[in-house]
Scaffold this motif. Structure first.
Motif, mmCIF file in Angstrom:
data_model
loop_
_atom_site.group_PDB
_atom_site.id
_atom_site.type_symbol
_atom_site.label_atom_id
_atom_site.label_comp_id
_atom_site.label_asym_id
_atom_site.label_seq_id
_atom_site.Cartn_x
_atom_site.Cartn_y
_atom_site.Cartn_z
ATOM 1 N N THR A 97 0.840 -1.161 0.257
ATOM 2 C CA THR A 97 -0.054 0.073 -0.098
ATOM 3 C C THR A 97 0.999 1.210 -0.069
ATOM 4 O O THR A 97 2.058 1.294 0.527
ATOM 5 C CB THR A 97 -0.929 -0.121 1.226
ATOM 6 N N PRO A 98 0.386 2.339 -0.397
ATOM 7 C CA PRO A 98 1.102 3.525 -0.488
ATOM 8 C C PRO A 98 1.687 3.671 1.058
ATOM 9 O O PRO A 98 0.865 3.675 1.954
ATOM 10 C CB PRO A 98 0.466 4.683 -1.012
ATOM 11 N N ASP A 99 2.910 4.448 1.131
ATOM 12 C CA ASP A 99 3.649 4.654 2.266
ATOM 13 C C ASP A 99 3.881 5.990 2.193
ATOM 14 O O ASP A 99 5.115 6.441 2.007
ATOM 15 C CB ASP A 99 4.859 3.761 2.409
ATOM 16 N N ALA A 124 11.011 -3.264 -10.126
ATOM 17 C CA ALA A 124 11.207 -2.286 -9.335
ATOM 18 C C ALA A 124 10.345 -1.091 -9.359
ATOM 19 O O ALA A 124 9.875 -0.418 -8.400
ATOM 20 C CB ALA A 124 12.526 -1.835 -9.411
ATOM 21 N N GLU A 125 9.940 -1.071 -10.593
ATOM 22 C CA GLU A 125 8.984 0.118 -10.776
ATOM 23 C C GLU A 125 7.492 -0.256 -10.448
ATOM 24 O O GLU A 125 6.969 0.858 -9.775
ATOM 25 C CB GLU A 125 8.967 0.364 -12.248
ATOM 26 N N ARG A 126 7.139 -1.157 -10.445
ATOM 27 C CA ARG A 126 5.921 -1.943 -9.920
ATOM 28 C C ARG A 126 5.796 -1.755 -8.271
ATOM 29 O O ARG A 126 4.813 -1.143 -7.904
ATOM 30 C CB ARG A 126 5.429 -3.114 -10.434
ATOM 31 N N VAL A 127 6.870 -2.183 -7.800
ATOM 32 C CA VAL A 127 6.814 -2.114 -6.213
ATOM 33 C C VAL A 127 6.826 -0.661 -5.739
ATOM 34 O O VAL A 127 5.995 -0.447 -4.946
ATOM 35 C CB VAL A 127 8.008 -3.120 -5.893
ATOM 36 N N SER A 128 7.830 0.187 -6.282
ATOM 37 C CA SER A 128 8.031 1.486 -5.766
ATOM 38 C C SER A 128 6.936 2.489 -5.966
ATOM 39 O O SER A 128 6.456 3.365 -5.267
ATOM 40 C CB SER A 128 9.333 1.924 -6.381
ATOM 41 N N ASP A 129 6.414 2.130 -7.423
ATOM 42 C CA ASP A 129 5.013 3.043 -7.636
ATOM 43 C C ASP A 129 3.817 2.713 -6.828
ATOM 44 O O ASP A 129 3.113 3.443 -6.363
ATOM 45 C CB ASP A 129 4.666 2.654 -8.926
ATOM 46 N N ARG A 130 3.879 1.401 -6.395
ATOM 47 C CA ARG A 130 2.628 0.892 -5.679
ATOM 48 C C ARG A 130 2.953 1.660 -4.185
ATOM 49 O O ARG A 130 1.920 1.835 -3.451
ATOM 50 C CB ARG A 130 2.728 -0.722 -5.400
ATOM 51 N N LEU A 134 8.348 5.959 -6.236
ATOM 52 C CA LEU A 134 8.887 5.789 -7.804
ATOM 53 C C LEU A 134 9.558 7.120 -8.065
ATOM 54 O O LEU A 134 10.834 7.315 -8.580
ATOM 55 C CB LEU A 134 8.113 5.247 -8.708
ATOM 56 N N HIS A 135 8.717 8.344 -7.819
ATOM 57 C CA HIS A 135 9.195 9.426 -8.402
ATOM 58 C C HIS A 135 10.494 10.009 -7.698
ATOM 59 O O HIS A 135 10.940 11.222 -8.182
ATOM 60 C CB HIS A 135 8.052 10.363 -8.288
#
Length: 235
Positions: A97-99, A124-130, A134-135
């Motif tokens: 979930t967003p952190d 990594a993009e999918r996990v960090s975006d979730r 990611l940004h």
């Protein structure tokens, strides 16, 4: 082994931060890697025509001996890596979930930030975006960028340093696998071990995370990434 957490690394706009991905940017209690684990066994079972138990044994043996299961499959069986990587990382990331606390802590860090993972850029993009972070990252150095050679191979760290023109003495590396911190220390980086919790039912990944934890190559031992980042930020 570690410095007291009343002190933290000195940071400024020249500081570079390297973050491992799985079980570092999110807590291992999310058990996301278990889904990758299951797909690894399934892939090996089908590809090598083994029983489930035989495939599971091979998977763990190669992980321990070669740094990643993939590395063992490539060296022993001549496996082409992309099919394996695409299959095993095709997982549901919805348990994450967003952190916002992690996002704020990363936003407050001066300097460049990179994800340094034995997984793929897409994963990594999918996990960090979730996670909603990611940004915050300038780039992702993944297993393909490393020519499919995993941490803790020292050459991978040299490649990363050259790729981003990093000064090791101005770099802080966050990682849950203690053995992956040794080359970073030897190259002059500050190392932070996010120590996995151990219990009777702890996943094997957490147990292996403690291998290679003895020695002076671990500068800080932490149990909560956000708290430590906030302490570094003086927040």
């Amino acid at each position: 082994m570690s410095k007291e957490l009343t002190t933290t690394p000195n940071i400024d706009t020249q500081t570079v931060y390297l973050f491992d991905l799985d079980n570092t940017l999110y807590p291992p209690e999310k058990n996301l890697f278990a889904h990758v684990d299951v797909r690894m066994t399934s892939f090996i079972e089908e590809k090598l025509k083994l029983t489930h138990d035989e495939a599971f044994h091979i998977q763990k043996k190669y992980w321990k001996e070669y740094g990643t299961t993939l590395s063992g499959l490539m060296q022993i069986h001549g496996l082409e890596p992309d099919e394996f990587l695409d299959f095993v990382h095709d997982i549901d990331v919805s348990p994450l979930t967003p952190d916002p606390e992690l996002s704020n802590a990363l936003a407050n860090l001066p300097g460049k930030k990179y994800i340094f993972t034995n997984g793929t850029q897409k994963h990594a993009e999918r996990v960090s975006d979730r996670l909603g972070v990611l940004h915050h990252f300038d780039d992702i150095f993944d297993i393909r960028a490393a020519d499919y050679v995993p941490k803790p191979d020292r050459n991978v760290y040299h490649k990363l340093i050259a790729n981003y023109d990093i000064k090791p003495e101005e770099t802080i590396f966050f990682e849950d696998m203690a053995r992956n911190l040794l080359p970073a220390h030897e190259l002059g980086m500050t190392t932070v071990w996010l120590k996995p919790k151990l219990s009777e039912n702890a996943p094997e990944h957490s147990k292996i995370g403690h291998e290679g934890a003895d020695g002076d190559h671990i500068h800080y031992v932490i149990d909560n990434l956000v708290d430590f980042l906030s302490l570094m930020n003086g927040k």
